[in-house]
Design a protein around this motif. Sequence first.
Motif, mmCIF file in Angstrom:
data_model
loop_
_atom_site.group_PDB
_atom_site.id
_atom_site.type_symbol
_atom_site.label_atom_id
_atom_site.label_comp_id
_atom_site.label_asym_id
_atom_site.label_seq_id
_atom_site.Cartn_x
_atom_site.Cartn_y
_atom_site.Cartn_z
ATOM 1 N N THR A 148 0.825 -1.208 0.000
ATOM 2 C CA THR A 148 0.000 0.000 0.000
ATOM 3 C C THR A 148 0.855 1.252 0.000
ATOM 4 O OG1 THR A 148 -0.108 0.180 2.423
ATOM 5 C CG2 THR A 148 -1.739 -1.248 1.353
ATOM 6 N N THR A 149 0.252 2.356 -0.442
ATOM 7 C CA THR A 149 0.951 3.638 -0.424
ATOM 8 C C THR A 149 1.168 4.127 1.001
ATOM 9 O OG1 THR A 149 -1.173 4.797 -0.708
ATOM 10 C CG2 THR A 149 0.087 4.306 -2.708
ATOM 11 N N GLU A 150 0.267 3.755 1.915
ATOM 12 C CA GLU A 150 0.441 4.142 3.317
ATOM 13 C C GLU A 150 1.681 3.460 3.913
ATOM 14 O OE1 GLU A 150 -2.364 3.036 1.990
ATOM 15 O OE2 GLU A 150 -3.652 4.809 2.074
ATOM 16 N N ALA B 53 4.791 5.247 2.671
ATOM 17 C CA ALA B 53 5.065 6.475 3.420
ATOM 18 C C ALA B 53 5.778 6.154 4.732
ATOM 19 C CB ALA B 53 3.756 7.224 3.695
ATOM 20 N N GLY B 54 5.375 5.073 5.387
ATOM 21 C CA GLY B 54 6.032 4.684 6.628
ATOM 22 C C GLY B 54 7.480 4.276 6.412
ATOM 23 N N GLN C 203 4.532 7.736 -3.699
ATOM 24 C CA GLN C 203 3.284 6.989 -3.563
ATOM 25 C C GLN C 203 2.555 6.895 -4.905
ATOM 26 O OE1 GLN C 203 1.714 9.431 -0.282
ATOM 27 N NE2 GLN C 203 1.571 7.549 0.938
#
Length: 206
Positions: A137-139, A142-143, A192
């Motif tokens: 995932t894009t989330e 980011a992490g 992302q």
Amino acid sequence: MEEPALFGVYDGNRIICDRLIEMFSLDVAEPSATQLPDRLAAAVQALTGLLPDARQEQAFKVGEHFDFRTSAAFWQERFIPALQRILQRPDAMFLGDPWAVVADLFDPVPDQWGLRGDLFLWLEMRHSLSHTALPATTEALAGIVQGAYAAITGTKLVARQDTWVPHLAHGGMSSGMMSGEFWCRRAIPMLQQRLAWLRESWRFPA
């Protein structure tokens, strides 16, 4: 390669090495240990225009105002012999799956930066994430980027906070300064978006 002493922090040779990794990651079949040095020499010539066994240097840019250099001597006298030493070890093996990693998302470089240190952080982050599998995932991406930012700079990524990192200071105004605004508002969303495009292309192959 497992010989980080080959490269400096402001090193055009390391950038070319990243390009070589990208080129060879497209191979469908694994090259043999005997073929690889000759193929590597040909790939270096294709990327840089440097002739084998010639005392030449080549300058190139990574973003506006940032000049890097690479030399034929480095590849012929240091890199290829180091590669051959690794390939001769009984436990030598090439990287397998996953074939796509987070570092793949870092090309091309942005056309604008926040502060002068952001380019060097981008390059170091790309190098440090060269073995990190693409997240689902894009989330999660980011992490990963936020974690790499904190690991390299020693500071948590905050949008309205700039950070100075001594080893990424290479001269010029705002040298060594990272823009939190750039990473939060531009760099991470760009990465992302690239991940989303890549995963969409996997769903609908041409």
